[in-house]
Design an enzyme around this catalytic site. Structure first.
Site, PDB file in Angstrom:
ATOM      1  N   ASP A 277       0.818  -1.215   0.000  1.00 53.84           N
ATOM      2  CA  ASP A 277       0.000   0.000   0.000  1.00 53.84           C
ATOM      3  C   ASP A 277       0.856   1.272   0.000  1.00 53.84           C
ATOM      4  O   ASP A 277       1.825   1.375   0.753  1.00 53.84           O
ATOM      5  CB  ASP A 277      -0.878  -0.033   1.265  1.00 53.84           C
ATOM      6  CG  ASP A 277      -1.798   1.159   1.379  1.00 53.84           C
ATOM      7  OD1 ASP A 277      -2.676   1.296   0.522  1.00 53.84           O
ATOM      8  OD2 ASP A 277      -1.624   1.959   2.314  1.00 53.84           O
ATOM      9  N   GLU A 319       0.968  -0.720  -5.257  1.00 52.41           N
ATOM     10  CA  GLU A 319      -0.185   0.202  -5.266  1.00 52.41           C
ATOM     11  C   GLU A 319       0.394   1.602  -5.460  1.00 52.41           C
ATOM     12  O   GLU A 319       0.561   2.367  -4.524  1.00 52.41           O
ATOM     13  CB  GLU A 319      -0.973   0.093  -3.957  1.00 52.41           C
ATOM     14  CG  GLU A 319      -2.345   0.738  -4.044  1.00 52.41           C
ATOM     15  CD  GLU A 319      -2.446   2.125  -3.406  1.00 52.41           C
ATOM     16  OE1 GLU A 319      -3.325   2.892  -3.828  1.00 52.41           O
ATOM     17  OE2 GLU A 319      -1.657   2.440  -2.508  1.00 52.41           O
TER      18      GLU A 319
HETATM   19  C1  GLC Z   1      -4.065   3.438  -0.438  1.00 47.54           C
HETATM   20  C2  GLC Z   1      -5.473   2.953  -0.237  1.00 47.54           C
HETATM   21  C3  GLC Z   1      -6.310   4.086   0.239  1.00 47.54           C
HETATM   22  C4  GLC Z   1      -5.740   4.640   1.523  1.00 47.54           C
HETATM   23  C5  GLC Z   1      -4.245   4.967   1.364  1.00 47.54           C
HETATM   24  C6  GLC Z   1      -3.582   5.219   2.686  1.00 47.54           C
HETATM   25  O1  GLC Z   1      -3.969   4.402  -1.426  1.00 47.54           O
HETATM   26  O2  GLC Z   1      -5.966   2.407  -1.421  1.00 47.54           O
HETATM   27  O3  GLC Z   1      -7.649   3.699   0.436  1.00 47.54           O
HETATM   28  O4  GLC Z   1      -6.429   5.812   1.876  1.00 47.54           O
HETATM   29  O5  GLC Z   1      -3.541   3.923   0.762  1.00 47.54           O
HETATM   30  O6  GLC Z   1      -3.312   4.025   3.357  1.00 47.54           O
END
Ligand code: GLC
Length: 642
Positions: A277, A319
């Site tokens: 993430d 991500e």
């Molecule tokens: C990623 C997640 C998102 C979250 C962010 C912070 O982008 O997809 O939902 O707010 O991380 O953890």
């Protein structure tokens, strides 16, 4: 050749078979890269003892790996690039919205099987603060299951059932930050130096102000600024996301080792794919936007190389919702090529598809996709149209200009189109994090509502309804055939509309992403036998396309995508080829009017050797008149070489 391929080669040559000997071999194969990456972040003159600690840690972490998962690791090592298979089809879901809790989810395995889904991304399920928690992305623990979802035993039972049914599991590893209630944060609040060093904390605003000069804001509406004052410790803490999400300080090697330990323990619960993430944010440097820094890449690769030694059957998903040229770098470059993340979200394709729907044209899509460098052959995409987050308009400005559009005005048009600011637009989305000063904003809403189903049902207009259904099927068809792992967002398979109930919940009302986090409507699922319902038309088309995908190995991702210019600016045409004899061509019309293309070149490509071919989407033969192939509004056809 990446490190995973090297492991296979060396172990086969040396005929190494026992798990422990294979671990040693992997360690020695990866060691020089691990060392190089480690000392690139933690200079050798100060940190040689820390490197020794890491070397002692790796065998200890390996000893924690359950036997069953070790066996699976070895099978995957042999299989190599198993994640590129056409057989994999994903679904992302919130446990509580899907079927209450982990036990409830367990009961729905047959639902996944019916649709053909065999890879599940479960959104965060570990403990988090009461009230706001960014949907669980503020973690109080990396391992302890929040009791509203059930227990760790429930999770283990579920992962074991998934393995039995051949279902892969993806969980998030929230690597950039913890919540402000995480044990390390609590100790830092008490002033314990060791844990103050786990975060970026400052006694005054000097350094925060220096950072702020160029640091962008992730949530400008709800969490402006990148630092939060914590009265208990009378210090400022770096909080790039929400004020309750504290950024971890990876310049401290202890943080890396503690997080590696958390990661290994998490994957040992039975995780196949780790969603890394917000990984673009992992390294911070004054004077930079502190995203995508080279050190962040080295750090991700270091995690990867270590986890590969300990648990080689697990892979990483990046991500990184960043510019196309930056996303591709998460597959690794130079010595890290193929050694960083095996999978990345194809956020560029996603955003470009939404642009094509609004403009009814595919020029920007072609321009952007053809300019992105090829990905390494061991890596693949997750292709998706919607997820739990917003849609960012992260297009390359220079490409927008080349289309003859003004980037700022074009983005304004897209926000207007999707967020109910144009009378004629069928889309029903909401604005997210709109900044009136800059005009920047993002879009939220469910796929079905953004594609016009909600307004079509309200107006009862038959053509609008047909268009909305065709658009939903069109976008799903593209992610199923484009190359990579398709990821369906739970609820989209039954055309779920926006859920406005979040506005009544004070812990959610400030964040319009909740409009696209609906409850799974099982009463609709019960009615799917009625083929006339819009939801059934979506579900059954999707189910059919999934089965076609699985029956055609040419759709496995072997970097075999060819984009074709059709000469019609409303069309997207791409082909997946294996050799001169095998191929599938996908032809999509993004316009609300019928559109034609010349069938001559399709013939030359070898699609008409036995007369007019059958469209795999409808199972009907296509019709060519006067050498022209006509597609109805938002129609998509898949042809197979025969
Ligand atoms: C990623 C997640 C998102 C979250 C962010 C912070 O982008 O997809 O939902 O707010 O991380 O953890």
């Amino acid at each position: 050749m990446n490190q995973a391929a090297l492991h296979k080669l060396v172990s086969n040559r040396l005929n190494v078979k026992t798990p422990k000997a294979l671990f040693d071999l992997r360690l020695s194969t990866n060691l020089s890269l691990i060392q190089q990456l480690f000392f690139s972040l933690y200079p050798v003159d100060k940190h040689s003892k820390d490197f020794d600690k890491l070397l002692k840690l790796l065998p200890k972490l390996y000893a924690l790996r359950p036997d069953e998962l070790q066996r699976q690791d070895l099978e995957r090592l042999e299989a190599e690039s198993w994640y590129q298979n056409e057989n994999i089809v994903g679904m992302q879901l919130y446990v509580e919205n899907f079927n209450k809790d982990l036990k409830g989810l367990h009961k729905k395995i047959s639902y996944f099987k019916d649709l053909g889904v065999n890879f599940i991304h479960i959104m965060p399920i570990t403990t988090r603060p009461k009230g706001e928690s960014d949907g669980g992305y503020a973690v109080n623990s990396y391992l302890k299951v929040d009791k509203k979802y059930g227990s760790q035993e429930d999770l283990l039972k579920l992962t074991s059932a998934f393995r039995k049914h051949g279902i892969l599991l993806m969980l998030d590893f929230v690597v950039n930050h913890t919540s402000d209630e995480y044990p390390w944060a609590k100790k830092a609040k008490k002033g314990e130096q060791k844990y103050l060093d786990y975060y970026y904390t400052f006694e005054d605003r000097t350094i925060p102000d220096a950072f702020e000069k160029v640091l962008p804001e992730v949530f400008p509406e709800t969490s402006p600024g990148n630092f939060t004052y914590i009265p208990e410790m009378d210090r400022w803490v770096m909080t790039v996301f929400n004020s309750y999400q504290w950024d971890l300080n990876y310049t401290n090697p202890e943080v890396f080792m503690a997080m590696l330990t958390n990661l290994v323990k998490m994957v040992n619960l039975g995780v196949d794919v780790v969603r890394f993430d917000a990984l673009a944010f992992l390294w911070k440097k004054i004077g930079t936007i502190s995203q995508n820094l080279p050190e962040a890449h080295n750090l991700v690769s270091l995690f990867r190389m270590c986890l590969q030694v300990v648990a080689p059957g697990t892979i990483f998903l990046a991500e990184a919702i960043v510019a196309p040229k930056d996303i591709i770098k998460y597959f690794g470059e130079g010595p890290k090529l193929g050694n960083e993340c095996e999978v990345a979200y194809n956020a560029s394709l996603m955003a470009l598809l939404w642009n094509s729907i609004a403009t009814k044209k595919t020029g920007l899509l072609y321009k952007s996709l053809t300019e992105v460098p090829a990905k390494p052959k061991e890596c693949t995409w997750i292709n998706y149209i919607r997820c739990h987050d917003d849609i960012g308009l992260g297009y390359d400005d220079s490409f927008i200009r080349e289309m003859g559009w003004n980037p700022q005005q074009h983005r304004k048009f897209l926000l207007d189109y999707y967020c109910q600011r144009l009378d004629w637009s069928p889309a029903k989305g909401l604005l997210f994090m709109y900044n009136p000063k800059t005009g920047d904003g993002r879009i939220t809403g469910s796929a079905a509502s953004l594609l016009g189903l909600e307004s079509a049902l309200e107006s009862g207009h038959k053509d609008l309804l047909e268009n909305a259904i065709s658009k939903i099927n069109l976008l799903h068809g593209i992610i199923l055939s484009f190359g990579g792992i398709p990821m369906i967002y739970a609820g989209d398979e039954i055309a779920t509309l926006n859920d406005y109930s979040y506005s009544k919940d004070s812990s959610k009302s400030g964040d319009s992403r909740w409009v696209n986090r609906p409850q799974q409507d099982w009463s609709v699922v019960k009615k799917l036998g009625n083929g006339d319902l819009p939801q059934s038309k979506v579900y059954h088309t999707l189910k059919h396309l999934i089965s076609v995908r699985k029956a055609n190995p040419v759709l496995a991702d072997t970097n075999n995508l060819v984009l074709h210019q059709s000469g019609n600016s409303h069309m997207l045409v791409f082909e997946r080829t294996q050799d001169a004899k095998k191929g599938i061509i996908v032809i999509c019309n993004f316009d609300e009017n019928p559109q034609v293309i010349d069938s001559g070149w399709l013939m030359k490509l070898g699609y008409f050797t036995k007369g007019n071919p059958k469209d795999l989407v409808t199972d009907k033969k296509i019709d060519v008149k006067s050498g022209l192939l006509e597609l109805q509004p938002y129609q998509m056809i898949w042809l197979k070489k025969s």
